[in-house]
Design an enzyme around this catalytic site. Structure first.
Site, PDB file in Angstrom:
ATOM      1  N   ASP A   1      40.081  51.023  49.903  1.00 16.43           N
ATOM      2  CA  ASP A   1      38.768  51.476  50.353  1.00 16.43           C
ATOM      3  C   ASP A   1      37.720  50.996  49.350  1.00 16.43           C
ATOM      4  OD1 ASP A   1      36.756  52.871  51.718  1.00 16.43           O
ATOM      5  OD2 ASP A   1      37.098  54.692  50.544  1.00 16.43           O
TER       6      ASP A   1
ATOM      7  N   ASP B   1      34.117  52.605  48.846  1.00 18.33           N
ATOM      8  CA  ASP B   1      33.421  53.713  48.203  1.00 18.33           C
ATOM      9  C   ASP B   1      34.416  54.754  47.696  1.00 18.33           C
ATOM     10  OD1 ASP B   1      30.690  54.872  47.704  1.00 18.33           O
ATOM     11  OD2 ASP B   1      31.598  56.541  48.796  1.00 18.33           O
TER      12      ASP B   1
ATOM     13  N   THR C   1      36.764  49.171  54.726  1.00 15.68           N
ATOM     14  CA  THR C   1      35.686  50.101  54.391  1.00 15.68           C
ATOM     15  C   THR C   1      34.824  50.459  55.587  1.00 15.68           C
ATOM     16  OG1 THR C   1      33.690  50.373  53.029  1.00 15.68           O
ATOM     17  CG2 THR C   1      34.250  48.137  53.680  1.00 15.68           C
ATOM     18  N   ASN C   2      34.424  51.722  55.631  1.00 17.36           N
ATOM     19  CA  ASN C   2      33.355  52.130  56.531  1.00 17.36           C
ATOM     20  C   ASN C   2      32.045  51.724  55.871  1.00 17.36           C
ATOM     21  OD1 ASN C   2      35.098  53.261  58.382  1.00 17.36           O
ATOM     22  ND2 ASN C   2      34.833  55.367  57.656  1.00 17.36           N
TER      23      ASN C   2
ATOM     24  N   ASP D   1      39.863  57.535  49.195  1.00 17.89           N
ATOM     25  CA  ASP D   1      39.534  58.780  48.502  1.00 17.89           C
ATOM     26  C   ASP D   1      39.390  59.958  49.451  1.00 17.89           C
ATOM     27  OD1 ASP D   1      37.199  57.581  49.501  1.00 17.89           O
ATOM     28  OD2 ASP D   1      35.926  58.655  48.065  1.00 17.89           O
TER      29      ASP D   1
ATOM     30  N   ASP E   1      35.261  22.941  21.826  1.00 20.92           N
ATOM     31  CA  ASP E   1      36.020  21.797  21.319  1.00 20.92           C
ATOM     32  C   ASP E   1      35.141  20.541  21.393  1.00 20.92           C
ATOM     33  OD1 ASP E   1      38.888  20.910  20.496  1.00 20.92           O
ATOM     34  OD2 ASP E   1      38.429  19.581  22.168  1.00 20.92           O
TER      35      ASP E   1
ATOM     36  N   TYR F   1      45.947  14.259  13.508  1.00 19.41           N
ATOM     37  CA  TYR F   1      46.252  13.942  14.904  1.00 19.41           C
ATOM     38  C   TYR F   1      45.200  13.024  15.515  1.00 19.41           C
ATOM     39  CZ  TYR F   1      42.643  17.259  16.362  1.00 19.41           C
ATOM     40  OH  TYR F   1      41.437  17.894  16.567  1.00 19.41           O
TER      41      TYR F   1
ATOM     42  N   TYR G   1      38.120  10.428  21.612  1.00 18.82           N
ATOM     43  CA  TYR G   1      38.407  10.322  20.178  1.00 18.82           C
ATOM     44  C   TYR G   1      38.206   8.907  19.640  1.00 18.82           C
ATOM     45  CZ  TYR G   1      40.710  14.909  20.431  1.00 18.82           C
ATOM     46  OH  TYR G   1      40.983  16.248  20.593  1.00 18.82           O
TER      47      TYR G   1
ATOM     48  N   HIS H   1      42.436  28.620  18.793  1.00 14.21           N
ATOM     49  CA  HIS H   1      41.563  27.557  19.279  1.00 14.21           C
ATOM     50  C   HIS H   1      41.140  27.740  20.731  1.00 14.21           C
ATOM     51  CE1 HIS H   1      39.743  23.610  19.439  1.00 14.21           C
ATOM     52  NE2 HIS H   1      40.450  23.332  20.520  1.00 14.21           N
TER      53      HIS H   1
END
Length: 554
Positions: free
Chosen positions: A9, A11, A123-124, A185, A333, A381, A465, A523
């Protein structure tokens, strides 16, 4: 038969506080009889104004005078006194303004969807043509992104607790009653569902309902749930041609000031999956870009196509083609380098700039950048990445191994030989052939990265790179400049490559720099600590963009 559908639901379940609760409070405040307002709204009068409203036979603006008149007649009949300024419209405006999304319940729905459940809102609801209709529109827009189906009474002409709407739900979802768990509810709305064979949960409070939902679905919801991410199939995708033969792919969500989210290596627009919905909900038009060389963007093989000067020029063209005069640029990065350069070389197009992990490091015109890289062990690297074809072969051989080895928390980033790649002949040397997926990703998410890199390969991403000298010569042109646009630097405590202390002198070049810091984060900041990232970004954006200071910074 196992449960496979979860129906919620709106609400009182996905949205709090409930309208019923607000009406009850209003009854008490105005000394009205119990259920005076609530009874009318709960459709205790068949074919009355509220039932017509919920079935879409009349709109909200048509319903208001009918309810005002009904309430005045009822007050006379029961001897109650209404204030002169009594207004159903005002009461509902206050109720709608007070409501917000019940985040723990939404997180639970997202967790079930991720597990393979079909999820649905039942839902209503009404056709809102009031001057406050944007409140309902905004809520439904955000919620609908996270559910497979949205069934509103005003659109289907059926209301809870009429049995036919539950049959409609089953037909729409192609489900049997014993495959569905339904949360509401109001017990009266659950009874027909339970009589049909559905599992039902009465939501008196969120915590108890979630414990019961965990029990019946066999799903454990996280104690500190992550922000709800977007998925590739639930977002709008677009393309911009920035020059003949070269296009950039992007994902878009939201409206408001434009934000360009720019990812790093080896990533994708998808690395911003936790930020896109949050920033859109905060009032921004979010464009998460596949950077050049990645995914569905073009990936030309030439190294010079990835020179920073050209990449920035193409970002300007990207804005031009979309008719965006200025954007907030947020990078991580490698894209952190890009967004700082956008602020230096194209400040008129940058409304504000933020970088995650990557500091602004102005060049030293007297020292070759390759010498700098060689002097920093953890950058080894990058030397390994210089020879075309070598790293490509390693990273493309087993992409599941590649991404599972890369996307890890700071505690287990030791799988990568970032500081010995040239010596050992690779960045993955010594890593398991089939590493376990890290806690910051899932198998499904890893599979999406693999799918994207099968399109582009690693040549384009690695070419970022391979322009070190070219980028250095270009960036030296900006020596002496300062960044005066609103700027934010977010550091991550445990990033072993882009360490927080590398940003310590940035105020020398960005005098009005704001800062954020995330502890116990490595990272991959956006996916390792998404809630913290969102909080920092949204607070900064609201201050600098939505409510900027009028004080000049010049």
């Amino acid at each position: 038969m196992a449960l496979r559908v979860a129906a919620f639901d709106l609400d009182g379940v996905l949205a709090l506080p409930s309208i019923a609760g607000v009406l009850r409070h209003t009854e008490e405040a105005l000394a009205l009889p119990r259920d005076f307002l609530l009874g009318a709204f709960q459709m205790k009068f068949p074919e009355g104004p509220t039932e017509q409203l919920m079935k879409g036979k009349i709109t909200f603006s048509q319903w208001v005078p009918l309810m005002d008149e009904s309430c005045r007649k009822s007050s006379k009949a029961c001897g109650a006194s209404l204030p002169e300024n009594f207004s159903i419209s005002e009461i509902f405006s206050q109720a709608m303004a007070a409501r917000s999304i019940n985040r723990p319940m939404l997180q639970a729905a997202a967790a079930l969807k991720k597990k393979g459940f079909t999820t649905c809102i039942v839902t209503n609801n009404w056709l809102d043509d009031s001057d406050k209709r944007d409140i309902l529109a905004q809520m439904m827009c955000e919620l609908s992104q996270h559910f497979d189906f949205l069934i509103e009474s005003c659109q289907v002409g059926m209301i809870k607790p009429e049995p036919q709407i539950y049959k409609f739900v089953l037909d729409t979802l192609k489900a049997k009653p014993n495959e569905v768990v339904f949360l509401d509810d109001f017990g009266s709305n659950l009874k027909p569902a339970r009589d049909m064979g559905m599992v039902t949960i009465l939501v008196r409070d969120t915590a108890s309902a979630l414990r019961e939902l965990e029990k019946v679905t066999g799903t454990q919801f996280p104690e500190a749930p992550l922000p709800v991410p977007c998925s590739p199939n639930d977002v709008s995708h677009g393309y911009v041609t920035v020059k003949p033969g070269i296009r950039l792919h992007f994902v878009e969500m939201g409206s408001g000031p434009a934000i360009c989210l720019c990812h790093g290596f080896p990533e994708s627009w998808f690395s911003w999956r936790y930020q896109i919905p949050a920033l859109a909900q905060a009032g921004f038009r979010v464009l998460a870009i596949d950077m050049k060389g990645y995914g569905d963007s073009s990936s030309p093989p030439e190294i010079e196509e990835y020179a920073m000067e050209l990449l920035c020029e193409e970002m300007v063209t990207f804005l031009n083609k979309l008719g965006i005069p200025q954007a907030v640029f947020i990078g991580h990065d490698w894209a952190g380098v890009l967004v700082w350069n956008m602020a230096l070389f194209h400040p008129e197009r940058v409304r504000a700039v933020a970088s995650l992990n990557t500091p602004l490091m102005p060049p030293n015109p007297e020292v070759s950048p390759m010498e700098v890289i060689r002097s920093i062990p953890v950058f080894n690297y990058q030397l390994y990445f210089q020879e075309p074809g070598v790293a490509e072969a390693e990273l493309e051989k087993n992409m599941s191994r590649t991404f599972k080895s890369f996307f890890r928390t700071s505690d287990d980033m030791g799988l990568l030989t970032v500081n010995k790649a040239t010596e050992m002949g690779g960045i993955l040397v010594g890593t398991p052939e089939d590493p376990k997926v890290s806690k910051i990703t899932t198998e499904e998410e890893i599979e999406y990265y693999i799918q994207q890199f099968k399109k582009s390969g690693f040549r384009g991403p690695l070419n970022w790179y391979r322009n070190t000298e070219r980028n250095w010569k270009w960036s030296c042109k900006a020596l002496g400049r300062k960044i005066l646009v609103p700027a934010l630097m977010v550091t991550a405590e445990k990033d072993i490559v882009l360490r927080p202390e590398m940003s310590k002198n940035m105020e020398n070049w960005i005098p009005f720099l704001k800062r954020g810091h995330i502890e116990d984060c490595g990272h991959w900041t956006q996916i390792e600590k998404p809630a913290e990232v969102n909080q920092i970004l949204i607070k900064w954006l609201k201050t600098e963009i939505q409510n900027p200071s009028v004080t000049s910074k010049i």
